[in-house]
Design a protein around this motif. Structure first.
Motif, mmCIF file in Angstrom:
data_model
loop_
_atom_site.group_PDB
_atom_site.id
_atom_site.type_symbol
_atom_site.label_atom_id
_atom_site.label_comp_id
_atom_site.label_asym_id
_atom_site.label_seq_id
_atom_site.Cartn_x
_atom_site.Cartn_y
_atom_site.Cartn_z
ATOM 1 N N THR A 41 11.194 -5.379 3.234
ATOM 2 C CA THR A 41 11.400 -4.015 3.729
ATOM 3 C C THR A 41 12.711 -3.435 3.208
ATOM 4 O O THR A 41 12.760 -2.268 2.778
ATOM 5 N N ILE A 42 13.765 -4.235 3.231
ATOM 6 C CA ILE A 42 15.061 -3.782 2.715
ATOM 7 C C ILE A 42 14.967 -3.504 1.221
ATOM 8 O O ILE A 42 15.492 -2.498 0.719
ATOM 9 N N TRP A 43 14.298 -4.407 0.506
ATOM 10 C CA TRP A 43 14.127 -4.182 -0.936
ATOM 11 C C TRP A 43 13.356 -2.898 -1.184
ATOM 12 O O TRP A 43 13.701 -2.136 -2.093
ATOM 13 N N PHE A 44 12.296 -2.645 -0.449
ATOM 14 C CA PHE A 44 11.498 -1.429 -0.631
ATOM 15 C C PHE A 44 12.363 -0.199 -0.460
ATOM 16 O O PHE A 44 12.296 0.747 -1.262
ATOM 17 N N TRP A 45 13.189 -0.178 0.594
ATOM 18 C CA TRP A 45 14.061 0.979 0.830
ATOM 19 C C TRP A 45 15.033 1.175 -0.332
ATOM 20 O O TRP A 45 15.201 2.294 -0.824
ATOM 21 N N TYR A 46 15.668 0.106 -0.775
ATOM 22 C CA TYR A 46 16.640 0.236 -1.865
ATOM 23 C C TYR A 46 15.948 0.660 -3.152
ATOM 24 O O TYR A 46 16.445 1.531 -3.882
ATOM 25 N N ARG A 92 7.008 5.082 4.639
ATOM 26 C CA ARG A 92 8.451 4.858 4.693
ATOM 27 C C ARG A 92 8.709 3.424 5.122
ATOM 28 O O ARG A 92 7.987 2.895 5.978
ATOM 29 N N PRO A 93 9.720 2.747 4.576
ATOM 30 C CA PRO A 93 9.905 1.319 4.872
ATOM 31 C C PRO A 93 10.073 1.022 6.356
ATOM 32 O O PRO A 93 9.426 0.112 6.889
ATOM 33 N N VAL A 110 0.837 -1.205 0.000
ATOM 34 C CA VAL A 110 0.000 0.000 0.000
ATOM 35 C C VAL A 110 0.870 1.252 0.000
ATOM 36 O O VAL A 110 0.583 2.235 -0.686
ATOM 37 N N ALA A 111 1.966 1.228 0.783
ATOM 38 C CA ALA A 111 2.862 2.383 0.855
ATOM 39 C C ALA A 111 3.524 2.660 -0.490
ATOM 40 O O ALA A 111 3.722 3.821 -0.867
ATOM 41 N N LEU A 112 3.871 1.604 -1.220
ATOM 42 C CA LEU A 112 4.482 1.793 -2.539
ATOM 43 C C LEU A 112 3.525 2.524 -3.470
ATOM 44 O O LEU A 112 3.926 3.427 -4.215
#
Length: 430
Positions: A271-276, A357-358, A138-140
């Motif tokens: 979560t890490i993938w989303f941030w990157y 934000r992630p 949803v955040a994306l």
């Protein structure tokens, strides 16, 4: 000729002094120091608003707990003769409920050993796992300016696809689990991609489309669960799938005494993938640009329609991962059409609380997982209705949606503004 001993300067902005004689003083607004400005930005920032929104929601929940407690109601009947009894009953009700919430979600300090004491935390992380991945999805979409409320439909089709692979397609260990996860995410991505494609090609509003697709997914999965050739368990007349094969189930990462499984590690990786992806990749830059201003992004050469499609594809895949987690991690004995368990809608609150934000979404997911795990403990130990937890979650959304209200209650500064009362005396040289 001007007397060289007298120094004149322009009046400060907002000052009523127009001309000063030598030796007189003038009030001038002094700019805050850098440390003071940083402190004001922190106190009035979105992170502090989110924290205080949770605090206000818990306070409101405490009021509801007190109002619905039988002992409080009984003591209130003779309040004017013995007021202390009413306040004591209120304290016992609210404190007991939140202590039970803590014991059911973080650590049970009444347990016989550490292993049993830490079990509530593992339950919290288990409940948080699908909330984190769905919240990331949803955040994306939020970061691109899209409002994805089709989490339920995306979870259901992902659960159906992953579940079918999980019980009907035998594969070697290791490969089976990976294939089931990927097929589930692919199904969620396709279901989300339909929304992006319709918006890009026809201009259809994503809110309307996702709502309609939620119903389509629910009735589609409900139908397939009644068909022997599809998802229904062989020889059964109930609308329920067969049990997942052991090779397609997320293994438990802390041993059989805990229910926490590999899906939580997958949520951390997501979560890490989303941030990157958002902060370091070129496609993530295009996503952020479209989310900030689609017209400016279009002028800069970014294909906005293409971004809408890919954003919903990735969003659907992440939300679909939550459905995969429900089928292959939490419910391994078979699933029904209610497998989504309202997670698709709770993910909206998680994304809002985490400010898209992630790290924020991850923390918000853990918080809501704690509310779910501790809510059952509150109900069992104190008799508090589980609906109180739902009210707290709803109030969190309410307060997050009204930052000026939170700032007014706690008298927080507005980020980027200077204090109004900072003045200093400037002496005019004689």
């Amino acid at each position: 000729m001007t007397d060289p001993k007298v120094t004149q300067s322009e009046p400060a902005p907002g000052s009523t002094d127009t001309q000063l004689e030598p030796g007189q003083a003038r009030n001038e607004v002094a700019p805050p120091s850098r440390s003071q400005q940083v402190l004001r930005d922190i106190l009035g920032g979105s992170a502090m608003i989110s924290v205080l929104a949770v605090v206000l929601a818990l306070l409101a929940g405490g009021i509801l707990i007190a109002l619905t407690d039988k002992d409080v109601q009984a003591a209130a009947g003779y309040f004017f003769s013995r007021p202390a009894d009413t306040f004591r009953a209120i304290w016992d009700a609210v404190a007991g409920a939140y202590v039970a919430l803590f014991q059911g979600s973080i650590y049970n300090f009444r347990a016989d050993d550490f292993v049993r004491g830490i079990r509530p935390l593992t339950e919290t992380l288990k409940f948080a796992t699908p909330l984190i991945t769905a919240g990331l999805g949803v955040a994306l979409a939020f970061r691109v300016g899209l409002f994805n409320i089709g989490g339920r439909g995306q979870m259901l089709v992902a659960a159906g696809a992953a579940g079918y692979i999980g019980f009907a397609v035998p594969l070697p260990p290791g490969i089976h689990l990976v294939v089931a996860v990927l097929v589930g995410m692919l199904a969620g991505a396709i279901w989300g991609g339909i929304v992006g494609l319709l918006k890009a090609r026809t201009g259809a509003h994503e809110v309307i489309v996702t709502i309609m697709l939620n119903y389509v997914a629910f009735y589609l999965i409900s139908y397939l669960l009644t068909q022997q050739w599809a998802l229904q368990a062989p020889g059964s007349t109930n609308p329920k799938s067969a049990a997942m094969l052991p090779t397609a189930v997320f293994p438990k990462i802390l041993g059989e005494q805990f229910n926490l499984h590999l899906g939580f590690i997958v949520a951390i990786a997501a979560t890490i993938w989303f941030w990157y992806f958002i902060n370091r990749s070129s496609m993530g830059f295009r996503f952020r640009a479209v989310g900030e201003n689609p017209n400016a992004a279009q002028v800069a050469g970014i294909k906005v329609k293409s971004v809408y499609v890919w954003a919903m594809v990735f969003s659907g895949a992440l939300v679909g991962l939550a459905g995969v987690n429900q089928v292959l991690g939490t419910v391994t004995s078979g699933f029904t059409a209610t497998i989504d368990a309202s997670i698709g809608f709770d993910a909206i609150t998680v994304a809002l609380l985490g400010r898209s934000r992630p790290v924020g979404v991850f923390v918000a997911g853990v918080l809501f997982g704690a509310l779910k795990a501790g809510g059952y403990s509150m109900q069992a130990a104190q008799g508090v209705p589980i609906d109180i937890v739902l009210v707290v979650q709803s109030l969190i959304v309410l307060f997050i949606a009204a930052p000026p209200l939170v700032r007014a209650i706690f008298r927080l500064p507005v980020p980027g503004t200077a204090p109004k009362s900072r003045t200093r005396k400037l002496e005019v040289a004689k």
